[in-house]
Design a protein around this motif. Structure first.
Motif, PDB file in Angstrom:
ATOM      1  N   THR A 217      -3.173 -25.715  -2.264  1.00 33.38           N
ATOM      2  CA  THR A 217      -3.530 -26.167  -3.601  1.00 33.38           C
ATOM      3  C   THR A 217      -4.854 -25.548  -4.021  1.00 33.38           C
TER       4      THR A 217
ATOM      5  N   ASN B 147      -7.693 -25.700 -10.671  1.00 34.08           N
ATOM      6  CA  ASN B 147      -7.564 -24.755 -11.786  1.00 34.08           C
ATOM      7  C   ASN B 147      -8.777 -24.880 -12.718  1.00 34.08           C
TER       8      ASN B 147
ATOM      9  N   GLU C 131      -3.618 -27.889  -8.303  1.00 30.31           N
ATOM     10  CA  GLU C 131      -2.319 -27.323  -8.611  1.00 30.31           C
ATOM     11  C   GLU C 131      -1.841 -26.575  -7.371  1.00 30.31           C
TER      12      GLU C 131
END
Lengths: 479, 479
Positions: free
Chosen positions: A249, A252, A258
């Protein structure tokens, strides 16, 4: 019969007995020793190894120049990591070798020999990637990988130890970036195969034939002289599938966590199989000058009482040609025996030097690819040798493309598919509705595989079911 | 405190906390990632991999230029071949990994992961060698090998996957030729370690410590800052032992069948461990320029309103230094933070370029090895950078030799051996009668190993038993 006609005849004979030729040449040209006492694994001999080293060097150069970084991950993958991604393990479990003992003791955790390295790399990628600024991450490695192949094994083509597995793995901050990376990978491989003069067809594998765990797979196939196709490279868009499994992950720019978007792409020993197989004839290999361990062999033509003169001149010639990989064959053998050896091993250019050449201020060049023999002024030898090597490379590439294209036909009926592939030993392009059920039925009925979907507009009706055609597919029989 | 004094202090601190320093630097300088989920195997990160690639390139160059040929043999060795040589299997059976399953099925023949490749190569050597004309055969390979280490594992030093195992194997038509090959191998390794600035002591391992199956073993050891020795290369004369087991015979010039005479010699990741460990200080690595991924880092010193001028000049400077591996650090960070990063990673030379340097027509150079900082005229920058890199290489080598030699002491009693090795963390030279029983008793009593026998005349009496001394031995504690 001219030398060129003779050359054409040699190519014809080679095409007809391709399968034996391939098995023989691997041994006789000292590429591999196939007598190792384990099925499906082979020994790289020094001559073969040199070709392999140059091929690896070319792909490294291409990847390094496009921002990829080389790394090296372990061979042994613990069972718990290997089994994490369900589709991936399902795709590989029949062909994984397991290490179960260390010394005389059973191991607590079984270790898989990597068949490919997603499950070795991605737990570490999860540690390396924290934020969008850590991407793109573009890593590759050149390693040995293992597959317990139950099908018939074949040197460089179907191996239990793949000795030359170049795998690249990337991670990106968006689906679009990953998509762009797929295109970059395709361009890298185009450059690579173009350098080696290996022709290819790019297609998208049907969904039932994609890489286990991928969103989709793009493949490069070439066609062998026996009409069978060989997959020589694949590029996979992994989407977020592995990132979810391995918790890769990133934060962002909006500050949200994300999953990373990933791709991977690879080539193997098969590239070398294609390199050897596509540029040969009945006399042996014909190596692309770029990868030939010896680019120019100098064979002295000794006449009684003139040996010293020839030898002195030969030394000078060798120095003049020092920009190339030159070998002087001064063995005590007839010139014909030497020609035979070097033709077998695929040396692209032969230079013959005898008293008559010296008197005329010339040398004789013989091209391996066409058999052409011609004299060039001694004063221009360096330029002319360079020119000949460039022409040989261009001719080998052009010839291989032409031959491959001549094996691709259009088929408009199931009968045509069958007869073009099975009897005429070709590959066909045909229209398809796009439904998996119909595709698989086409494969069964013609006893021919759908290799991939071409990037083309379809028209007319599906060859399988007469519904409206949505795609053009390539069908053939693969190695 | 001058910069050089400060440098010395950093070295002192580094010596005192060497073991922690080593473990930390491997990670912080991004050589390896040690978090891979299998004990004793590690991930080469791109920066570390580049160093490794250059080290491998150097040994390849040396071996290729002495008539060795590179090949590649399989990883998997069938049990029946592996177990053929009795001493060899006895020496390795506790540390071999076994592959027992392919897919979900047990294999008919268990396969060993090579711990070394004698038993993979020699059955094939038996096929290659027919007559004395087929020798000398000098083959090498750079591969991964596996040892199920039960001792404490340590990055690059004690590994379960040795990722960089360079092993050479030779066959000869006479014992004298094999003996000469041992000397050639020693010379190759001398050149190799000299290029890397790694100091070494050459000794002959005592008989109870030779390679399993060898007649005798010559070893290269270096000494780490903590006083422990590290074996960095071995050269083995195998006599005809393996040839008898693997039926490697040849027809000698008299037409008789004879067993071949063999040698083998190897190096591993430990070379890189030594390279990193011996040339460092409390601020991090200091890389030999020959293997440094970045030889020169250019750090711009930006002042308000003068950034563009500096950047323009920096680009020019980078072009002028294109003969070197140059990196421009244009990150948006304070110069000090950049210095810190590149010192940690061991970049041998830093170039600082600010408005004042530009006005004066100078650049500032900072040597990583000594900390010295000096200005050179801009017009001479290329020569002076080359000169500085050569001086750094010479200094690193000289300093490492000096430090190693300072750790070797003469011991004349068992007490001295113990105190010099255990308390003063050194290595000792001492006299020995040559009897195995006495040698092993010396080891036990001092709790220190006999590393090897030096190629020197002994005098006086044996430190262990007071009998007449026959040999001078090196004793210490090894990794």
């Amino acid at each position: 019969m001219t030398r060129i006609e003779k050359g054409e005849m040699m190519r014809e004979r080679w095409r007809h007995s391709f399968s034996e030729w391939y098995n023989e040449i691997i041994e006789r040209a000292e590429i591999l020793d196939v007598r190792y006492p384990v099925k499906g694994v082979y020994v790289w001999r020094p001559y073969g190894f040199k070709i392999r080293a140059r091929v690896v060097e070319i792909i490294r150069r291409i990847l390094d120049s496009t921002g990829h970084e080389e790394a090296l991950f372990p061979l042994l993958i613990p069972e718990h990591e290997f089994a994490k991604e369900a589709k991936h393990i399902a795709g590989f479990e029949d062909e994984v070798y397991w290490v179960t003992h260390g010394g005389l003791e059973p191991l607590k955790v079984k270790l898989a020999l990597r068949p490919t390295s997603e499950t070795a790399m991605y737990p570490i990628f999860a540690l390396w990637i924290r934020s969008h600024a850590d991407m793109p991450l573009k890593i590759y490695q050149v390693v040995n990988t293992f597959r317990y192949e139950t099908k018939h094994t074949r040197p460089l083509i179907r191996l239990r130890e793949i000795t030359t597995f170049k795998e690249a793995h990337t991670a990106h901050a968006s689906a679009e970036e990953a998509e762009r990376q797929v295109h970059e990978a395709i361009e890298c491989y185009r450059r690579f195969f173009d350098t080696l003069g290996i022709p290819y067809i790019i297609s998208r594998r049907p969904d039932w034939d994609r890489f286990p765990g991928a969103e989709y797979t793009i493949a490069f196939d070439t066609i062998f002289p026996d009409g069978r196709t060989l997959q020589i490279a694949t590029v996979h868009n992994l989407g977020q599938n592995f990132a979810r499994t391995f918790e890769i992950t990133f934060e962002n720019p909006q500050g949200e966590q994300e999953y990373a978007y990933q791709t991977c792409y690879g080539i193997s020993d098969r590239v070398i199989a294609a390199l050897l197989a596509l540029h040969g004839d009945d006399s042996g290999l014909c190596l692309m000058p770029e990868v030939a361990p010896i680019q120019v062999v100098i064979v002295p033509i000794w006449f009684k009482g003139r040996k010293e003169m020839v030898d002195a001149e030969m030394e000078k010639l060798k120095d003049e040609l020092s920009d190339f990989r030159v070998h002087v064959d001064a063995r005590d053998l007839r010139p014909g025996a030497k020609y035979y050896d070097w033709e077998l091993r695929g040396v692209p250019l032969r230079v013959e030097l005898g008293p008559r050449d010296i008197e005329r201020g010339e040398v004789t060049l013989v091209r391996r690819d066409t058999g052409e023999r011609f004299s060039v002024p001694r004063s221009e030898v360096k330029e002319r040798v360079g020119e000949a090597l460039r022409e040989i490379a261009a001719n080998l590439k052009e010839r291989a493309w032409r031959e491959m294209e001549s094996r691709v036909h259009e088929a408009r009926s199931m009968e045509e598919i069958r007869s073009l592939v099975v009897e005429r030993k070709g590959v066909v392009r045909t229209a398809w509705c796009g439904r998996e059920e119909c595709g698989k039925s086409m494969e069964d009925r013609a006893d021919v595989d759908i290799l991939g979907i071409l990037d083309e507009e379809a028209s007319g009706s599906c060859t399988g079911c007469s519904a409206r055609a949505e795609k053009v597919v390539l069908m053939g029989r693969s190695y």
